[in-house]
Design a protein around this motif. Structure first.
Motif, mmCIF file in Angstrom:
data_model
loop_
_atom_site.group_PDB
_atom_site.id
_atom_site.type_symbol
_atom_site.label_atom_id
_atom_site.label_comp_id
_atom_site.label_asym_id
_atom_site.label_seq_id
_atom_site.Cartn_x
_atom_site.Cartn_y
_atom_site.Cartn_z
ATOM 1 N N GLU A 191 0.839 -1.189 0.000
ATOM 2 C CA GLU A 191 0.000 0.000 0.000
ATOM 3 C C GLU A 191 0.875 1.241 0.000
ATOM 4 O O GLU A 191 1.932 1.251 0.617
ATOM 5 C CB GLU A 191 -0.858 0.061 1.268
ATOM 6 N N THR A 192 0.375 2.267 -0.662
ATOM 7 C CA THR A 192 1.072 3.553 -0.610
ATOM 8 C C THR A 192 0.073 4.607 -0.166
ATOM 9 O O THR A 192 -1.025 4.685 -0.697
ATOM 10 C CB THR A 192 1.611 3.930 -1.999
ATOM 11 N N SER A 193 0.469 5.393 0.806
ATOM 12 C CA SER A 193 -0.347 6.538 1.210
ATOM 13 C C SER A 193 0.465 7.784 0.928
ATOM 14 O O SER A 193 1.578 7.715 0.403
ATOM 15 C CB SER A 193 -0.695 6.457 2.694
ATOM 16 N N LEU A 194 -0.061 8.919 1.286
ATOM 17 C CA LEU A 194 0.727 10.137 1.136
ATOM 18 C C LEU A 194 1.930 10.108 2.076
ATOM 19 O O LEU A 194 2.971 10.684 1.796
ATOM 20 C CB LEU A 194 -0.152 11.364 1.419
ATOM 21 N N ASP A 195 1.812 9.383 3.193
ATOM 22 C CA ASP A 195 2.869 9.372 4.215
ATOM 23 C C ASP A 195 3.949 8.319 4.000
ATOM 24 O O ASP A 195 5.102 8.541 4.348
ATOM 25 C CB ASP A 195 2.244 9.113 5.596
ATOM 26 N N ALA A 196 3.572 7.143 3.530
ATOM 27 C CA ALA A 196 4.525 6.025 3.554
ATOM 28 C C ALA A 196 4.151 4.964 2.529
ATOM 29 O O ALA A 196 3.048 4.966 1.979
ATOM 30 C CB ALA A 196 4.551 5.405 4.949
ATOM 31 N N THR A 197 5.102 4.045 2.295
ATOM 32 C CA THR A 197 4.855 2.908 1.423
ATOM 33 C C THR A 197 5.124 1.652 2.233
ATOM 34 O O THR A 197 6.135 1.575 2.937
ATOM 35 C CB THR A 197 5.778 2.937 0.201
ATOM 36 N N GLN A 198 4.227 0.684 2.164
ATOM 37 C CA GLN A 198 4.397 -0.501 2.991
ATOM 38 C C GLN A 198 4.125 -1.784 2.215
ATOM 39 O O GLN A 198 3.265 -1.846 1.357
ATOM 40 C CB GLN A 198 3.521 -0.407 4.232
ATOM 41 N N TYR A 199 4.914 -2.795 2.561
ATOM 42 C CA TYR A 199 4.863 -4.093 1.873
ATOM 43 C C TYR A 199 4.660 -5.173 2.929
ATOM 44 O O TYR A 199 5.245 -5.091 4.005
ATOM 45 C CB TYR A 199 6.177 -4.354 1.138
ATOM 46 N N PHE A 200 3.880 -6.213 2.596
ATOM 47 C CA PHE A 200 3.642 -7.228 3.618
ATOM 48 C C PHE A 200 3.130 -8.535 3.030
ATOM 49 O O PHE A 200 2.493 -8.535 1.964
ATOM 50 C CB PHE A 200 2.635 -6.712 4.659
ATOM 51 N N TRP A 201 3.454 -9.625 3.680
ATOM 52 C CA TRP A 201 2.789 -10.917 3.492
ATOM 53 C C TRP A 201 3.122 -11.815 4.664
ATOM 54 O O TRP A 201 3.928 -11.458 5.526
ATOM 55 C CB TRP A 201 3.133 -11.552 2.133
ATOM 56 N N SER A 202 2.511 -12.997 4.690
ATOM 57 C CA SER A 202 2.805 -14.019 5.690
ATOM 58 C C SER A 202 3.281 -15.255 4.960
ATOM 59 O O SER A 202 2.911 -15.482 3.804
ATOM 60 C CB SER A 202 1.555 -14.364 6.507
ATOM 61 N N MET A 203 4.102 -16.075 5.639
ATOM 62 C CA MET A 203 4.633 -17.282 5.009
ATOM 63 C C MET A 203 4.814 -18.374 6.058
ATOM 64 O O MET A 203 4.949 -18.076 7.241
ATOM 65 C CB MET A 203 6.008 -16.992 4.396
ATOM 66 N N PRO A 204 4.881 -19.640 5.609
ATOM 67 C CA PRO A 204 5.272 -20.701 6.538
ATOM 68 C C PRO A 204 6.686 -20.412 7.065
ATOM 69 O O PRO A 204 7.525 -19.876 6.341
ATOM 70 C CB PRO A 204 5.259 -21.964 5.677
ATOM 71 N N ALA A 205 6.936 -20.808 8.311
ATOM 72 C CA ALA A 205 8.189 -20.432 8.977
ATOM 73 C C ALA A 205 9.434 -20.951 8.268
ATOM 74 O O ALA A 205 10.504 -20.351 8.370
ATOM 75 C CB ALA A 205 8.159 -20.927 10.415
ATOM 76 N N ASN A 206 9.302 -22.048 7.538
ATOM 77 C CA ASN A 206 10.509 -22.595 6.896
ATOM 78 C C ASN A 206 10.934 -21.795 5.654
ATOM 79 O O ASN A 206 11.931 -22.118 5.016
ATOM 80 C CB ASN A 206 10.304 -24.083 6.538
ATOM 81 N N ARG A 207 10.195 -20.742 5.343
ATOM 82 C CA ARG A 207 10.565 -19.885 4.206
ATOM 83 C C ARG A 207 11.167 -18.550 4.661
ATOM 84 O O ARG A 207 11.230 -17.602 3.877
ATOM 85 C CB ARG A 207 9.331 -19.585 3.358
ATOM 86 N N LEU A 208 11.608 -18.494 5.902
ATOM 87 C CA LEU A 208 12.103 -17.228 6.436
ATOM 88 C C LEU A 208 13.317 -16.706 5.653
ATOM 89 O O LEU A 208 13.415 -15.534 5.314
ATOM 90 C CB LEU A 208 12.468 -17.407 7.919
ATOM 91 N N GLN A 209 14.230 -17.625 5.364
ATOM 92 C CA GLN A 209 15.433 -17.200 4.646
ATOM 93 C C GLN A 209 15.097 -16.799 3.207
ATOM 94 O O GLN A 209 15.638 -15.812 2.693
ATOM 95 C CB GLN A 209 16.473 -18.330 4.656
ATOM 96 N N LEU A 210 14.206 -17.553 2.588
ATOM 97 C CA LEU A 210 13.780 -17.207 1.234
ATOM 98 C C LEU A 210 13.173 -15.803 1.220
ATOM 99 O O LEU A 210 13.462 -14.982 0.341
ATOM 100 C CB LEU A 210 12.751 -18.221 0.729
ATOM 101 N N TRP A 211 12.350 -15.506 2.227
ATOM 102 C CA TRP A 211 11.749 -14.170 2.312
ATOM 103 C C TRP A 211 12.832 -13.100 2.439
ATOM 104 O O TRP A 211 12.783 -12.079 1.747
ATOM 105 C CB TRP A 211 10.789 -14.076 3.513
ATOM 106 N N ALA A 212 13.804 -13.333 3.323
ATOM 107 C CA ALA A 212 14.853 -12.324 3.554
ATOM 108 C C ALA A 212 15.602 -12.054 2.241
ATOM 109 O O ALA A 212 15.919 -10.901 1.912
ATOM 110 C CB ALA A 212 15.811 -12.790 4.636
ATOM 111 N N TYR A 213 15.843 -13.118 1.492
ATOM 112 C CA TYR A 213 16.495 -12.953 0.191
ATOM 113 C C TYR A 213 15.638 -12.091 -0.737
ATOM 114 O O TYR A 213 16.105 -11.116 -1.340
ATOM 115 C CB TYR A 213 16.761 -14.329 -0.447
#
Lengths: 537, 518
Positions: A191-213
């Motif tokens: 989402e983007t507002s006039l103030d900020a831009t934000q990104y988000f999702w949820s994932m299974p815990a075993n994908r933590l490193q993949l997400w960080a990449y």
């Protein structure tokens, strides 16, 4: 939340300025709801102080050498995690003539990187540079005020289309989201507002490193592929949200009237003419200035451990550092006279008014929250009881703080939907009567206590949810430099007095500080009706 | 019961107040995708080019096995009088929330009284009980940051409560009082009617609402219990006696499911619920849903809106229900067709052609009646025909363009790897169990779903696409600005467009005040 009253929902959403609140768990935790208050009369179980101690053990924060802030919060209820990235730049930061570019860049952030979404980045880079050259040549001709050569323009546009086609051969469309989705991403969005831009999702815990990449790669190495197609997509978003929607049209005109200097006067999706001329080169320039690590805060909540911080650092630490962007100089000058927008069209009537207030750092910030709560929160609120229940002139009536944002001085706004047969003028008069009451007499002990109790409970309710918690921690860390402010706000809330409310109401709710917009029904013009062959309207 | 979403029912929830919904989206935030339900998914068609491409570093990242996770299913208790109780303890935070679901909803109301359930759901709570008036309840509950609410839906009504643990006895007591001793006063009914009418006179202002409503009518029939809309006349005809009669008819223990989640001890909670409900006498059972579902009359339908510069296009037909053994194969097909950013539909209409921001679709499946098969996009007026053709092509391709192994793998990965988000919180576990209980599905439906999805093959996909996708049975609806279309809708080669009149029927007195319904 199951029990959100619709009226309260509006206020929350307005305070945060998010449209996704209607569908996502973000609704649970709007900005102004992150306040709470110790209630002297309540037992320990509902005391957020107890939870702060617990969170002190569960939360780890780290500012990396490149300036990026990471927050990690253990909540091992299930083997999943949610993350929330907030970039401290929104469409208020769009350079002149480029309104909508922060939002446009948000779309680009899903188009892949040098590694993801391409068959051959080296070759693609050359092709993308050619696209920019071709577009610039076309654009220069297009913008000529005198002596534009239409034949040449067409030729240049064809050359641009050819270059675009050439670049497309390297694209693996939507590969970034494909990888995320195939790995179980849930609630993926931004989402983007006039103030900020934000990104988000949820994932299974075993994908933590993949997400960080993935997250670090797209922050560091976004590639503006398929840019001009995506610009068309965003133009459709504008048509949907603004052009083809009566409330969208009204809000756009209202903000343009309310602000003369500050960029809160612009629609965050951008003006049609500017949005339609944004280039990938400009988007890349925006990224270079605002997507520096020092301007980014990321929170990860769920089945994570403090030991994961080292892995995060490995990925996010490689994003090149850059200077923190300059703060904005523009401050909206004091308003000296009431301003108005009156729209006459074949739509049912609406009423909206707003008063300038300071930004969220103001010592009275919690007082505005109190006023919002007392005016608007549920069936006990003053506007509901007065306009909806007793006078029966409105279907909905609310006051809400921090519109269209609160990073910079925003508005305290009032919105009312007249009942069938009633007018915007009646809404205006009835709202002003309630405002005058607030200025003339203290609120009751019960009203003030109710505000404090609900604020505390709302804070607690938000703690049991990875997505909402990630959002709250990231936002508080960014806004106050310490996520603990999420809990410490309680003291500010608790210290709000009846006198504070009257003082602030008398300061802010004055005629010369007001802008209003109304939609009045006007039957469609006969000529337009005659054009219609397919069904009476 | 519309609290839960499985992949075959992606239609955004209806019933949210159109005004509010519109304002939400306009208060100054734009998003990547129009609704999260659309964005939550998918996988893509990996292009052939993939074989000869540069290195893919992410494939080297280890993905350890996910720890075993089997959340405790709710404790189920059935009372002698038929009340079903589902209890899910959750001690993370000091809150308790519960819902009493009662069978019977708006689909069971006579045509002359459409709107009754909405008025009932509102008036029930605002009136309060025979001993405590609704306004006083508001004061009492809000002072504790607690809620007791009532509501109505297509197939159920409900009383729900939520509070801090310390207030549970009192708040639960109020919920039971609301259930057993409602007051239904006329003043509150009049207020609810006024609000309902305000919604009706505004229902054509939001073009997306117009499109969704008219598309639903095309599929189920304008008078179908699944499509019909409250009108001013039907709303105004509802009386307090109607509300009382509905209450007396439906609130019987054998029609009730109670689900409670939060910070309590199950044995204690069970005892409390038994004491409250065990003595209620049985009543008449709720009628089984019936109805005929013929699907739309094929053709092109058009609603003219002069104040828009974008067309809402819906291509619709009849869907299926979840007892259909092909439900699982259809779920996988949906992922490939419209599951998200990488789906065929999204990839083509949004990413490649740049014709729409909002695009979605799916072969819908409801629990106890057929859902809707829909494909929808919002595109600027002049590209209406181009976009519609592109959408129709994608639908046709389901039958003709072979499903690849890569598509199948991707779709399954998406469905199965995100599967944990169906039950990663106690609240979701309870909601799922309650939904299955309500519709009489086996409690292991979700587990079976996983296994069945794993077993789907490309041959299954081909078979269900051939069996269920029939473009000759679809209707195309366009809600847009006729003067801007450019290419006429006849170019779709589906005959002359049928105009749809959306004028709001308005009693004479009101027409004077309002001008024509627009």
């Amino acid at each position: 939340m199951r029990f959100l009253s619709a009226a309260h929902g509006f206020a929350r959403v307005a305070a945060l300025g998010t449209c996704l609140a209607i569908v996502g768990p973000a609704a649970k935790l709007a900005w102004s709801q992150g306040h709470a208050s110790p209630d002297q009369a309540s037992p320990d179980q509902a005391n957020p102080g107890r939870f702060l101690a617990d969170f002190n053990k569960r939360v780890t924060t780290k500012v990396l050498p490149n300036g990026l802030t990471l927050i990690l919060c253990e909540r091992p209820e299930a083997p999943v995690f949610s993350y929330f990235t907030i970039v401290d730049a929104g469409d208020a930061n769009d350079p002149g003539g480029q309104s909508g570019i922060a939002h446009m860049f948000e779309h680009l952030a899903f188009k892949g990187t040098k590694d993801i979404g391409t068959t051959d980045y080296a070759a693609e880079k050359i092709a993308l540079d050619k696209v920019e050259d071709a577009y610039a040549a076309y654009d220069t001709e297009y913008r000529k005020r005198v002596g534009r050569d239409e034949a040449k323009l067409k030729q240049l546009h064809d050359a641009f289309l050819d270059a675009q086609k050439d670049a497309e051969q390297y694209v693996i469309p939507n590969e970034f989201t494909e990888i995320a989705d195939a790995n179980g991403a849930s609630g993926l969005n931004a989402e983007t507002s006039l103030d900020a831009t934000q990104y988000f999702w949820s994932m299974p815990a075993n994908r933590l490193q993949l997400w960080a990449y993935m997250e670090s790669d797209r922050i560091a190495n976004p590639v503006p592929r398929e840019f001009y197609k995506e610009r068309d997509v965003v133009m459709e978003e504008r048509r949907m949200r603004v052009d083809s929607n009566p409330i969208g049209r009204m809000v756009e005109q209202f903000l343009a009237a309310a602000y003369v200097a500050h960029p809160y006067h612009r629609p965050n999706v951008g003006w049609e003419s500017e949005l339609s001329q944004i280039t990938a080169t400009e988007a890349a320039a925006f990224h270079k200035i605002y997507y520096v690590p020092a301007n980014i805060t990321i929170a990860v909540v769920g089945d994570v451990k403090p030991g994961d911080m080292a892995m995060f650092e490995k990925y996010f630490g490689t994003i090149p550092a850059g200077p923190k962007p300059e703060e904005m100089t523009t401050v909206e000058p004091p308003q000296t006279a009431e301003k108005s927008v009156v729209i006459k069209e074949p739509t049912q009537p609406l009423y909206l008014e707003g008063y300038h207030r300071p930004d969220y750092r103001d010592p009275d910030d919690a007082v505005y929250d109190a006023i919002q709560d007392i005016f608007s929160n549920g069936r006990t609120s003053r506007l509901y009881r007065s306009l909806v229940r007793d006078q029966q002139i409105a279907a909905q009536a609310e006051g809400f703080s921090g519109f269209p944002g609160d990073k910079y001085p925003g508005l305290f706004a009032f919105f009312a939907v007249p009942d069938q047969g009633h007018t915007p003028q009646e809404m205006r008069a009835a709202i002003h009567k309630e405002i005058d009451k607030l200025k003339a007499a203290d609120v009751s002990d019960e009203e003030l206590a109710m505000f404090k109790t609900r604020a505390r409970a709302d804070l607690l309710r938000g703690l049991g949810d990875n997505e909402g918690l990630a959002q709250q921690l990231a936002i508080y860390q960014l806004r106050y430099g310490d996520w603990r402010e999420l809990f410490n706000q309680l003291q500010k809330i608790d210290s709000v007095t009846k006198a504070d409310i009257r003082r602030v109401a008398n300061k802010v709710f004055v005629d010369t500080n007001r802008t209003y917009a109304m939609v009045e029904f006007e039957a469609p013009k006969p000529s337009a009706q005659q054009q219609s062959q397919a069904g009476a309207q | 019961m519309m609290r839960h979403r499985l992949p075959l029912s992606r239609l955004p929830r209806r019933g949210a107040h159109p005004i509010r919904t519109a304002v939400f989206s306009l208060l100054g935030m734009t998003a990547l995708a129009a609704i999260s339900a659309q964005a939550q998914t998918t996988t893509v068609v990996p292009p052939d080019a993939k074989a000869a491409r540069q290195a893919q570093p992410w494939t080297q990242i280890p993905i350890p096995p996910l720890p075993a996770f089997h959340p405790e299913p709710p404790k189920r208790v059935e009372l002698k009088n038929g009340v079903i109780i589902l209890l899910e303890e959750d001690h993370e935070l000091p809150f308790i929330s519960g819902t009493i679901d009662i069978r019977g909803g708006s689909r069971d109301v006579p045509a002359a009284k459409v709107g009754l359930i909405g008025l009932y759901g509102e008036t029930w709570r605002t009136s309060g009980t025979t001993t405590q008036d609704g306004d006083k309840l508001d004061d009492l509950l809000e002072a504790k940051a607690a809620k007791v609410e009532t509501g109505g839906d297509i197939d159920s009504t409900s009383v729900s409560w939520s509070c801090l643990t310390k207030d549970e006895d009192q708040v639960f007591g109020i919920a039971v009082d609301v259930l057993e001793h409602p007051a239904f006063n006329d003043q509150k009914l009049q207020l609810a009617k006024q609000q309902a009418v305000a919604g009706i006179v505004r229902r054509n202002d939001d073009v997306e609402e117009v499109a969704q409503r008219e598309a639903t009518k095309l599929v189920f029939g304008a008078d179908s219990p699944y499509a019909r809309e409250p009108e001013i006349a039907t709303v105004m005809s509802v009386t307090v006696d109607d509300l009382k009669a509905w209450h007396a008819k439906t609130v019987a223990p054998n029609n009730i499911i109670i689900s409670v989640e939060g910070d309590f001890d199950s044995a204690t909670m069970e005892k409390k619920l038994r004491e409250a409900f065990e003595s209620l006498p049985r009543g008449a059972a709720s009628p089984k849903p019936g109805g005929e579902f013929a699907g739309p009359k094929p053709g092109v339908y058009f609603v003219n809106k002069e104040d828009v510069n974008q067309s809402n296009v819906w291509i619709v037909g009849l869907g299926t229900d979840r007892r259909n053994p092909d439900f699982y194969a259809l779920a996988v097909m949906n992922e490939i067709f419209s599951g998200g950013f990488g789906s065929r539909l999204f990839q083509q209409v949004r990413t490649k052609m740049g014709l729409a921001y909002s695009v979605s679709g799916g072969y819908g499946a409801s629990y106890d009646h057929p859902g809707m098969f829909y494909t929808t996009a919002l595109t600027k007026s002049p590209t209406t025909v181009t976009a519609t053709k592109a959408m129709l092509d994608e639908i046709n391709d389901l039958k003709t363009k072979p499903f690849t192994d890569a598509e199948l793998t991707s779709a399954k990965d998406q469905l199965l790897n995100s599967f944990i988000f169906r039950y990663d919180s106690k609240e979701k576990v309870l909601t799922e169990a309650t939904t299955l209980e309500f519709y009489g599905y086996p409690p292991d439906f979700l587990e079976k779903y996983r296994a069945a999805v794993e077993a789907v093959t490309t041959a299954d996909l081909e078979r269900v696409a051939k069996k269920y996708i029939d473009p000759s049975k679809l209707a195309v609806l366009v809600v847009g600005n006729e003067s801007q279309l450019g290419t006429p809708l006849t170019e779709l080669n589906m005959g002359q467009p049928h105009p749809i009149d959306i004028t709001i029927p308005m009693p004479a007195g009101m027409r004077q005040q309002m001008g024509p319904g627009n």
